[in-house]
Design a protein around this motif. Structure first.
Motif, mmCIF file in Angstrom:
data_model
loop_
_atom_site.group_PDB
_atom_site.id
_atom_site.type_symbol
_atom_site.label_atom_id
_atom_site.label_comp_id
_atom_site.label_asym_id
_atom_site.label_seq_id
_atom_site.Cartn_x
_atom_site.Cartn_y
_atom_site.Cartn_z
ATOM 1 N N SER A 184 1.621 7.614 -6.204
ATOM 2 C CA SER A 184 0.469 8.394 -6.672
ATOM 3 C C SER A 184 0.122 9.570 -5.759
ATOM 4 C CB SER A 184 -0.753 7.492 -6.814
ATOM 5 O OG SER A 184 -1.186 7.045 -5.538
ATOM 6 N N GLN A 185 0.634 9.579 -4.527
ATOM 7 C CA GLN A 185 0.301 10.580 -3.525
ATOM 8 C C GLN A 185 -1.213 10.685 -3.333
ATOM 9 O OE1 GLN A 185 2.452 12.449 -1.468
ATOM 10 N NE2 GLN A 185 3.870 10.912 -2.243
ATOM 11 N N SER A 186 -1.862 9.548 -3.435
ATOM 12 C CA SER A 186 -3.311 9.491 -3.291
ATOM 13 C C SER A 186 -3.711 8.137 -2.728
ATOM 14 C CB SER A 186 -3.974 9.702 -4.652
ATOM 15 O OG SER A 186 -5.350 9.454 -4.572
ATOM 16 N N LEU A 187 -4.869 8.097 -2.084
ATOM 17 C CA LEU A 187 -5.396 6.828 -1.580
ATOM 18 C C LEU A 187 -6.350 6.178 -2.576
ATOM 19 C CD1 LEU A 187 -6.126 7.722 2.157
ATOM 20 C CD2 LEU A 187 -4.069 6.750 1.153
ATOM 21 N N ASP A 188 -6.516 6.801 -3.715
ATOM 22 C CA ASP A 188 -7.422 6.271 -4.739
ATOM 23 C C ASP A 188 -6.715 5.218 -5.578
ATOM 24 O OD1 ASP A 188 -9.302 8.117 -3.853
ATOM 25 O OD2 ASP A 188 -8.640 9.630 -5.291
ATOM 26 N N ILE A 196 0.841 -1.201 0.000
ATOM 27 C CA ILE A 196 0.000 0.000 0.000
ATOM 28 C C ILE A 196 0.875 1.249 0.000
ATOM 29 C CG2 ILE A 196 -1.621 1.347 1.380
ATOM 30 C CD1 ILE A 196 -2.665 -1.296 2.509
ATOM 31 N N SER A 197 1.890 1.258 0.854
ATOM 32 C CA SER A 197 2.758 2.426 0.990
ATOM 33 C C SER A 197 3.427 2.780 -0.329
ATOM 34 C CB SER A 197 3.830 2.179 2.045
ATOM 35 O OG SER A 197 3.245 1.916 3.288
ATOM 36 N N GLN A 248 -7.314 -8.808 1.418
ATOM 37 C CA GLN A 248 -8.395 -7.832 1.319
ATOM 38 C C GLN A 248 -8.740 -7.209 2.665
ATOM 39 O OE1 GLN A 248 -12.010 -9.313 -0.372
ATOM 40 N NE2 GLN A 248 -13.093 -7.389 -0.102
ATOM 41 N N TYR A 249 -9.010 -8.025 3.673
ATOM 42 C CA TYR A 249 -9.421 -7.486 4.973
ATOM 43 C C TYR A 249 -8.298 -6.666 5.596
ATOM 44 C CZ TYR A 249 -10.838 -7.205 9.822
ATOM 45 O OH TYR A 249 -11.151 -6.737 11.068
ATOM 46 N N THR A 250 -7.096 -7.202 5.582
ATOM 47 C CA THR A 250 -5.948 -6.504 6.158
ATOM 48 C C THR A 250 -5.723 -5.170 5.449
ATOM 49 O OG1 THR A 250 -4.937 -8.639 6.649
ATOM 50 C CG2 THR A 250 -3.502 -6.722 6.713
ATOM 51 N N THR A 251 -5.784 -5.169 4.132
ATOM 52 C CA THR A 251 -5.570 -3.948 3.364
ATOM 53 C C THR A 251 -6.645 -2.910 3.661
ATOM 54 O OG1 THR A 251 -4.496 -5.217 1.623
ATOM 55 C CG2 THR A 251 -5.265 -3.026 1.036
ATOM 56 N N GLU A 252 -7.890 -3.335 3.751
ATOM 57 C CA GLU A 252 -8.969 -2.390 4.024
ATOM 58 C C GLU A 252 -8.818 -1.750 5.404
ATOM 59 O OE1 GLU A 252 -12.605 -4.523 3.378
ATOM 60 O OE2 GLU A 252 -12.356 -4.509 1.202
ATOM 61 N N VAL A 253 -8.432 -2.540 6.389
ATOM 62 C CA VAL A 253 -8.234 -1.997 7.738
ATOM 63 C C VAL A 253 -7.062 -1.015 7.743
ATOM 64 C CG1 VAL A 253 -7.569 -2.605 10.095
ATOM 65 C CG2 VAL A 253 -9.276 -3.968 8.902
ATOM 66 N N LEU A 254 -5.983 -1.374 7.080
ATOM 67 C CA LEU A 254 -4.829 -0.477 6.996
ATOM 68 C C LEU A 254 -5.179 0.812 6.254
ATOM 69 C CD1 LEU A 254 -1.983 -3.031 6.248
ATOM 70 C CD2 LEU A 254 -2.361 -1.778 8.377
ATOM 71 N N MET A 255 -5.931 0.697 5.164
ATOM 72 C CA MET A 255 -6.327 1.881 4.402
ATOM 73 C C MET A 255 -7.180 2.821 5.258
ATOM 74 S SD MET A 255 -5.063 2.046 1.359
ATOM 75 C CE MET A 255 -6.182 3.164 0.549
ATOM 76 N N MET A 256 -8.078 2.259 6.070
ATOM 77 C CA MET A 256 -8.898 3.106 6.946
ATOM 78 C C MET A 256 -8.022 3.833 7.964
ATOM 79 S SD MET A 256 -12.526 1.071 7.506
ATOM 80 C CE MET A 256 -11.819 -0.181 8.534
ATOM 81 N N ALA A 257 -7.011 3.151 8.504
ATOM 82 C CA ALA A 257 -6.124 3.790 9.474
ATOM 83 C C ALA A 257 -5.292 4.883 8.808
ATOM 84 C CB ALA A 257 -5.213 2.741 10.110
ATOM 85 N N ILE A 258 -4.781 4.620 7.622
ATOM 86 C CA ILE A 258 -4.000 5.634 6.895
ATOM 87 C C ILE A 258 -4.872 6.834 6.563
ATOM 88 C CG2 ILE A 258 -2.765 6.108 4.743
ATOM 89 C CD1 ILE A 258 -1.877 3.111 4.824
ATOM 90 N N GLU A 259 -6.089 6.580 6.119
ATOM 91 C CA GLU A 259 -7.013 7.660 5.790
ATOM 92 C C GLU A 259 -7.336 8.498 7.030
ATOM 93 O OE1 GLU A 259 -11.319 8.278 3.562
ATOM 94 O OE2 GLU A 259 -10.475 6.269 3.747
#
Length: 144
Positions: free
Chosen positions: A110-114, A103-104, A123-134
């Motif tokens: 891209s300097q974006s979370l999109d 993810i990093s 999938q689950y791990t990435t989604e949880v990490l993305m929410m924390a980063i956001e």
């Protein structure tokens, strides 16, 4: 009253020297003007997006507190990492560190979370990490 005629004699050698030195003088002036003028294109001014600093966001997985740290400057996301990740948590969730690295890397480029891509088994791990980063980036964003 009589007018006396004056005769002026030019030597060809003197005329040539004068023309050469005048040409060199003009060339020198042009060169100096070019050297000291600002012929660089000005850089576009970027809008400040983040308040520079280190921001953290936490989440829990099976009663284990995990914190994600995001380091930003005024326009860029510079670093994303775990803070004090316990060895037992890293052992229990071995895909967490590779998922954050994946993810990093995409976020740095891209300097974006999109449009972040990930593997189906993360999938689950990435989604949880993305929410924390956001969440951490929401704290860093400058509110209008």
């Amino acid at each position: 009253m009589s007018k006396k005629t004056k005769i002026v004699v030019f030597h060809l050698k003197e005329l040539i020297y004068t023309a050469v030195f005048a040409g060199l003088g003009v060339l020198l002036v042009i060169l100096l003007c070019w050297m000291f003028s600002s012929h660089e294109k000005p850089e576009p001014v970027q809008e400040t997006i983040y308040m520079p600093g280190v921001y953290t966001a936490g989440f829990t997985m099976n009663d284990s507190a995990i914190e994600v740290q995001v380091v930003v400057d005024s326009n860029h996301i510079n670093d994303i990492s775990f803070v004090n990740l316990e060895e037992s948590v890293a052992t229990m969730y071995p895909l967490m560190q590779p998922a954050l690295s994946n993810i990093s890397q995409q976020i740095y480029e891209s300097q974006s979370l999109d449009n972040i891509t990930y593997e189906a088994n993360n999938q689950y791990t990435t989604e949880v990490l993305m929410m924390a980063i956001e969440d951490a980036l929401d704290h860093a964003k400058i509110k209008p």
